[in-house]
Design a protein around this motif. Structure first.
Motif, PDB file in Angstrom:
ATOM      1  N   SER A  33      78.631 -40.343  89.930  1.00  0.00           N
ATOM      2  CA  SER A  33      77.680 -39.300  90.344  1.00  0.00           C
ATOM      3  C   SER A  33      78.157 -38.610  91.615  1.00  0.00           C
ATOM      4  CB  SER A  33      76.299 -39.908  90.586  1.00  0.00           C
ATOM      5  OG  SER A  33      75.783 -40.461  89.403  1.00  0.00           O
ATOM      6  N   PHE A  34      78.715 -39.394  92.529  1.00  0.00           N
ATOM      7  CA  PHE A  34      79.229 -38.848  93.794  1.00  0.00           C
ATOM      8  C   PHE A  34      80.301 -37.792  93.538  1.00  0.00           C
ATOM      9  CE2 PHE A  34      82.723 -39.198  96.923  1.00  0.00           C
ATOM     10  CZ  PHE A  34      82.081 -38.728  98.066  1.00  0.00           C
ATOM     11  N   TYR A  35      81.262 -38.123  92.669  1.00  0.00           N
ATOM     12  CA  TYR A  35      82.353 -37.179  92.415  1.00  0.00           C
ATOM     13  C   TYR A  35      81.897 -35.959  91.621  1.00  0.00           C
ATOM     14  CZ  TYR A  35      85.691 -40.204  94.654  1.00  0.00           C
ATOM     15  OH  TYR A  35      86.358 -40.930  95.608  1.00  0.00           O
ATOM     16  N   LEU A  36      80.877 -36.136  90.796  1.00  0.00           N
ATOM     17  CA  LEU A  36      80.324 -34.979  90.091  1.00  0.00           C
ATOM     18  C   LEU A  36      79.635 -34.042  91.091  1.00  0.00           C
ATOM     19  CD1 LEU A  36      79.788 -33.511  87.425  1.00  0.00           C
ATOM     20  CD2 LEU A  36      77.661 -34.803  87.236  1.00  0.00           C
ATOM     21  N   LEU A  37      78.899 -34.615  92.049  1.00  0.00           N
ATOM     22  CA  LEU A  37      78.256 -33.797  93.080  1.00  0.00           C
ATOM     23  C   LEU A  37      79.302 -33.042  93.905  1.00  0.00           C
ATOM     24  CD1 LEU A  37      75.515 -36.315  94.296  1.00  0.00           C
ATOM     25  CD2 LEU A  37      75.096 -34.130  93.130  1.00  0.00           C
ATOM     26  N   LEU A  38      80.386 -33.720  94.228  1.00  0.00           N
ATOM     27  CA  LEU A  38      81.461 -33.055  94.967  1.00  0.00           C
ATOM     28  C   LEU A  38      82.034 -31.894  94.160  1.00  0.00           C
ATOM     29  CD1 LEU A  38      83.852 -35.585  96.774  1.00  0.00           C
ATOM     30  CD2 LEU A  38      82.194 -34.022  97.783  1.00  0.00           C
TER      31      LEU A  38
END
Length: 303
Positions: free
Chosen positions: A266-271
């Motif tokens: 989820s973190f990398y998708l938000l980035l």
């Protein structure tokens, strides 16, 4: 080992007329002290793929064993494994898609030798290179370790679907006799089979480059699913669903690493979406200090 078929090579092909001959040649060049079979499944290709396969079937009728579909199965969410599990004669299954190929004549022999000597091993994988289908040049290496090693269940879950190259996978049909629900329900690449391998025995990685995995293939799974944000979101939801099913299947034994992996994804998708404020919220900030963050930024963020 003689005439006994030790390995069933599973090859799925769809509109691979530019690649299928190289794939089959790389399988047929294998030097082994055992027999093997090539179970090729043409999923109703609309180009010359089936014709090319037929020419190999005529030349090598005892080795090349095709199924020619008249209606595309993938579009109906039917996993092609169902067509091979019952007809496979090998003790082991090796995987090579119709647009990939092997580069080492000793690949099958080396993997079988290891697995025969280590009865606890359920899956053997190795290093591979990524080759551009457009330029035909190497663009990256799939090398999750710089030495031979056994990967734990936790490392496999955290590593994700791209930890190992598809066409490096060989697994024991005795240790993985049937596919559980979480595998059959999954719609995403190799991640489920590698997790299953880790849960069924040991996953052994050989640090030897023995295959080429093609990228930038027009119409491929990656091309169709991971080239825009909405598809990436759907993909990561599919990954989360898979991990939730694995969690239940394992009685939540790996809940910590599963929760960590879902949050990291989820973190990398938000980035990727440039939702920087969201990434600074509690629970996400930890990923800024991980070595993986700096590697991904260096390569331009990938998921």
């Amino acid at each position: 080992m003689g005439n006994r078929i030790m390995v069933s090579i599973e090859c799925n092909a769809y509109n691979h007329e530019d690649f299928i001959a190289e794939a089959l040649d790389s399988m047929l060049m294998q030097k082994t002290d055992f027999a093997y079979e090539i179970l090729i499944h043409d999923d109703a290709s609309t180009d010359r793929t089936a014709d090319i396969i037929r020419s190999y079937e005529q030349q090598y009728p005892d080795i090349v064993k095709p199924i020619y579909q008249t209606e595309n199965q993938y579009s109906q969410d039917i996993p092609f494994e169902v067509y091979n599990s019952e007809r496979a004669l090998g003790k082991y299954t090796a995987v090579c898609e119709g647009d990939d190929y092997w580069t080492d004549r000793e690949k099958l022999q080396k993997q079988v030798d290891y697995m025969e000597a280590h009865s606890e091993c359920s899956m053997c994988v190795h290093a591979a290179e990524k080759v551009s289908a457009v330029t035909k040049k190497r663009v990256a290496t799939v090398r999750p370790s710089n030495k031979d090693k056994i990967f734990s269940v936790e490392e496999v879950i955290e590593g994700g679907g791209e930890l190992f190259a598809t066409n490096s996978i060989m697994y024991s049909r005795e240790k993985i006799p049937e596919m559980p629900e979480f595998y059959l329900n999954a719609t995403i690449g190799d991640y489920p089979i590698v997790i299953l391998g880790a849960l069924s025995g040991t996953v052994y990685y050989m640090d030897r480059n023995m295959a080429a995995y093609r990228v930038e293939v027009k119409g491929s799974w990656t091309d169709l699913h991971l080239n825009d944000i909405s598809e990436k979101k759907k993909h990561l939801q599919d990954v989360a669903n898979l991990l939730d099913e694995v969690n239940v299947y394992t009685n939540f034994k790996y809940d910590n690493v599963i929760s960590f992996t879902k949050k990291r994804n989820s973190f990398y998708l938000l980035l990727k979406q440039l939702e920087i404020k969201q990434t600074l919220k509690k629970g996400y900030r930890q990923f800024y200090t991980k070595p993986e963050f700096f590697k991904r930024i260096f390569k331009r963020i990938t998921i």
